[in-house]
Design a protein around this motif. Structure first.
Motif, PDB file in Angstrom:
ATOM      1  N   GLU A 194       0.820  -1.210   0.000  1.00  0.00           N
ATOM      2  CA  GLU A 194       0.000   0.000   0.000  1.00  0.00           C
ATOM      3  C   GLU A 194       0.858   1.266   0.000  1.00  0.00           C
ATOM      4  N   LEU A 195       2.094   1.160   0.484  1.00  0.00           N
ATOM      5  CA  LEU A 195       2.958   2.330   0.578  1.00  0.00           C
ATOM      6  C   LEU A 195       3.816   2.547  -0.663  1.00  0.00           C
ATOM      7  N   TYR A 196       3.979   1.516  -1.478  1.00  0.00           N
ATOM      8  CA  TYR A 196       4.908   1.592  -2.597  1.00  0.00           C
ATOM      9  C   TYR A 196       4.442   2.494  -3.734  1.00  0.00           C
ATOM     10  N   ASP A 197       3.133   2.653  -3.895  1.00  0.00           N
ATOM     11  CA  ASP A 197       2.649   3.487  -5.001  1.00  0.00           C
ATOM     12  C   ASP A 197       3.154   4.922  -4.881  1.00  0.00           C
ATOM     13  N   ASP A 198       3.028   5.520  -3.692  1.00  0.00           N
ATOM     14  CA  ASP A 198       3.489   6.895  -3.498  1.00  0.00           C
ATOM     15  C   ASP A 198       5.007   6.985  -3.550  1.00  0.00           C
ATOM     16  N   LEU A 199       5.686   5.930  -3.107  1.00  0.00           N
ATOM     17  CA  LEU A 199       7.145   5.949  -3.063  1.00  0.00           C
ATOM     18  C   LEU A 199       7.758   5.788  -4.450  1.00  0.00           C
ATOM     19  N   LEU A 200       7.207   4.892  -5.276  1.00  0.00           N
ATOM     20  CA  LEU A 200       7.841   4.520  -6.542  1.00  0.00           C
ATOM     21  C   LEU A 200       7.107   5.030  -7.783  1.00  0.00           C
ATOM     22  N   LYS A 201       5.842   5.391  -7.611  1.00  0.00           N
ATOM     23  CA  LYS A 201       5.033   5.901  -8.731  1.00  0.00           C
ATOM     24  C   LYS A 201       5.177   5.005  -9.971  1.00  0.00           C
ATOM     25  N   PRO A 202       4.754   3.763  -9.869  1.00  0.00           N
ATOM     26  CA  PRO A 202       4.964   2.802 -10.960  1.00  0.00           C
ATOM     27  C   PRO A 202       4.067   3.066 -12.170  1.00  0.00           C
ATOM     28  N   LYS A 203       4.575   2.642 -13.323  1.00  0.00           N
ATOM     29  CA  LYS A 203       3.756   2.637 -14.532  1.00  0.00           C
ATOM     30  C   LYS A 203       3.117   1.268 -14.719  1.00  0.00           C
ATOM     31  N   LYS A 204       3.835   0.249 -14.269  1.00  0.00           N
ATOM     32  CA  LYS A 204       3.320  -1.116 -14.335  1.00  0.00           C
ATOM     33  C   LYS A 204       4.070  -1.954 -13.309  1.00  0.00           C
ATOM     34  N   VAL A 205       3.359  -2.949 -12.745  1.00  0.00           N
ATOM     35  CA  VAL A 205       3.950  -3.880 -11.783  1.00  0.00           C
ATOM     36  C   VAL A 205       3.619  -5.298 -12.222  1.00  0.00           C
ATOM     37  N   LEU A 206       4.633  -6.162 -12.250  1.00  0.00           N
ATOM     38  CA  LEU A 206       4.439  -7.571 -12.582  1.00  0.00           C
ATOM     39  C   LEU A 206       5.180  -8.407 -11.544  1.00  0.00           C
ATOM     40  N   THR A 207       4.508  -9.404 -11.011  1.00  0.00           N
ATOM     41  CA  THR A 207       5.132 -10.255 -10.007  1.00  0.00           C
ATOM     42  C   THR A 207       5.616 -11.564 -10.619  1.00  0.00           C
ATOM     43  N   SER A 208       6.485 -12.244  -9.899  1.00  0.00           N
ATOM     44  CA  SER A 208       6.778 -13.642 -10.187  1.00  0.00           C
ATOM     45  C   SER A 208       5.616 -14.457  -9.612  1.00  0.00           C
ATOM     46  N   LYS A 209       5.716 -15.765  -9.620  1.00  0.00           N
ATOM     47  CA  LYS A 209       4.783 -16.546  -8.822  1.00  0.00           C
ATOM     48  C   LYS A 209       4.942 -16.117  -7.374  1.00  0.00           C
ATOM     49  N   ILE A 210       3.842 -15.952  -6.675  1.00  0.00           N
ATOM     50  CA  ILE A 210       3.858 -15.413  -5.324  1.00  0.00           C
ATOM     51  C   ILE A 210       3.391 -16.485  -4.331  1.00  0.00           C
ATOM     52  N   THR A 211       4.128 -16.616  -3.244  1.00  0.00           N
ATOM     53  CA  THR A 211       3.686 -17.470  -2.144  1.00  0.00           C
ATOM     54  C   THR A 211       3.017 -16.596  -1.090  1.00  0.00           C
ATOM     55  N   ILE A 212       1.811 -16.992  -0.691  1.00  0.00           N
ATOM     56  CA  ILE A 212       1.031 -16.265   0.306  1.00  0.00           C
ATOM     57  C   ILE A 212       1.097 -17.029   1.623  1.00  0.00           C
ATOM     58  N   TYR A 213       1.294 -16.299   2.716  1.00  0.00           N
ATOM     59  CA  TYR A 213       1.319 -16.906   4.048  1.00  0.00           C
ATOM     60  C   TYR A 213       0.206 -16.269   4.884  1.00  0.00           C
ATOM     61  N   LEU A 214      -0.801 -17.046   5.225  1.00  0.00           N
ATOM     62  CA  LEU A 214      -1.872 -16.567   6.099  1.00  0.00           C
ATOM     63  C   LEU A 214      -1.599 -17.076   7.506  1.00  0.00           C
ATOM     64  N   ILE A 215      -1.335 -16.178   8.420  1.00  0.00           N
ATOM     65  CA  ILE A 215      -1.119 -16.569   9.811  1.00  0.00           C
ATOM     66  C   ILE A 215      -2.452 -16.450  10.537  1.00  0.00           C
ATOM     67  N   ILE A 216      -2.949 -17.560  11.036  1.00  0.00           N
ATOM     68  CA  ILE A 216      -4.291 -17.587  11.607  1.00  0.00           C
ATOM     69  C   ILE A 216      -4.261 -18.049  13.062  1.00  0.00           C
ATOM     70  N   ASN A 217      -5.316 -17.702  13.772  1.00  0.00           N
ATOM     71  CA  ASN A 217      -5.390 -18.023  15.197  1.00  0.00           C
ATOM     72  C   ASN A 217      -5.858 -19.449  15.437  1.00  0.00           C
ATOM     73  N   GLU A 218      -6.570 -20.026  14.475  1.00  0.00           N
ATOM     74  CA  GLU A 218      -7.136 -21.360  14.670  1.00  0.00           C
ATOM     75  C   GLU A 218      -6.062 -22.441  14.617  1.00  0.00           C
ATOM     76  N   THR A 219      -6.309 -23.546  15.280  1.00  0.00           N
ATOM     77  CA  THR A 219      -5.420 -24.699  15.203  1.00  0.00           C
ATOM     78  C   THR A 219      -5.827 -25.559  14.022  1.00  0.00           C
ATOM     79  N   ILE A 220      -4.996 -26.527  13.680  1.00  0.00           N
ATOM     80  CA  ILE A 220      -5.281 -27.406  12.552  1.00  0.00           C
ATOM     81  C   ILE A 220      -6.588 -28.160  12.752  1.00  0.00           C
ATOM     82  N   ASN A 221      -6.951 -28.421  14.009  1.00  0.00           N
ATOM     83  CA  ASN A 221      -8.187 -29.157  14.292  1.00  0.00           C
ATOM     84  C   ASN A 221      -9.433 -28.336  14.005  1.00  0.00           C
TER      85      ASN A 221
END
Length: 260
Positions: A214-241
């Motif tokens: 959210e902060l990078y747009d004002d800092l870098l003022k991009p014309k275009k952004v392209l990612t590699s494959k992205i790994t997402i990590y969701l840290i959650i409060n629930e246990t596996i059960n």
């Protein structure tokens, strides 16, 4: 001295992060690990095990500043541990914590209560994402977690790992260093990012909090952004059960990491 919008955003980010330490310490997992000042090697060993699994680790530290003898009683984000020393971040500054007889470290601890954030990490990979801004990329990445929104689970934090290629302008050396400094201030959770400056842009690689985007747009003022494959990590409060047995089918390459 004038303060620009980026400086304001960075300061706000730091203040929010500092305030979030106590909040996250309060709402995170029920798992706590308590050590006295003579158990620093065991405390460091447990800390390293938790951090190596990818869980943010907070510690309530009771002790004193070794330089002044002043009482210290506050929450610290632990970044790594080695030997009998904890390496942390406190009010956006590096801090070293040792046992009750410490004199080289910043804090001599009488008691430390470790508390990891969350009980489970859901990680999965998504295909490259493209957008005209970081906000557009952020929104597209955010859609990947929609299946989990129906489970009534509490997502405490989201991290992403991969490379962000940015079309913008060619940055002279002083601007490059300025950008590095500001991104380092934003990324104050111990994750190392690699910035590579190129003609007409740059790339950002590594693991980071998704809120950074959210902060990078004002800092870098991009014309275009392209990612590699992205790994997402969701840290959650629930246990596996608490999760459905087929949750690994919600996204491709899904992995479940548990605290215990």
């Amino acid at each position: 001295m004038r303060i620009g919008i980026i400086e304001v955003l960075v300061i706000v980010s730091i203040l929010i992060t500092s305030g979030a330490l106590i909040y996250k310490f309060t709402i995170s997992s029920n798992n706590t690990y308590e050590f006295d000042g003579e158990q620093m090697y065991k405390c460091a060993w447990v800390s390293e095990k938790i951090i190596s699994k990818g869980f943010p680790l907070y510690a309530k530290v009771y002790g004193k500043w070794t330089g002044t003898g002043e009482v210290f009683n506050d929450t610290v984000l632990i970044l790594r541990a080695q030997g009998g020393t904890l390496y942390g971040s406190y009010k956006n500054q590096s801090i070293l914590i040792g046992g009750n007889m410490a004199y080289k470290e910043d804090i001599a601890a009488e008691k430390i209560v470790l508390k990891p954030l969350g009980n489970t990490i859901i990680s999965y990979q998504i295909d490259p994402v493209e957008g005209d801004s970081f906000r557009e990329v952020l929104n597209k990445i955010g859609r990947s977690k929609e299946p989990y929104g129906k489970l009534n689970i509490k997502i405490l934090e989201i991290y992403i790992s991969g490379t962000l290629a940015v079309d913008s302008k060619t940055y002279p050396p002083t601007e490059q260093q300025c950008i590095k400094n500001k991104i380092e201030d934003m990324n104050n959770e111990g994750n190392d990012l690699v910035l590579t400056f190129l003609d007409n842009g740059l790339s950002i690689s590594g693991k980071q909090n998704i809120n950074n985007l959210e902060l990078y747009d004002d800092l870098l003022k991009p014309k275009k952004v392209l990612t590699s494959k992205i790994t997402i990590y969701l840290i959650i409060n629930e246990t596996i059960n608490d999760l459905p047995k087929n949750i690994t089918l919600y996204n491709s390459n899904t992995k479940i990491t548990t605290l215990n």
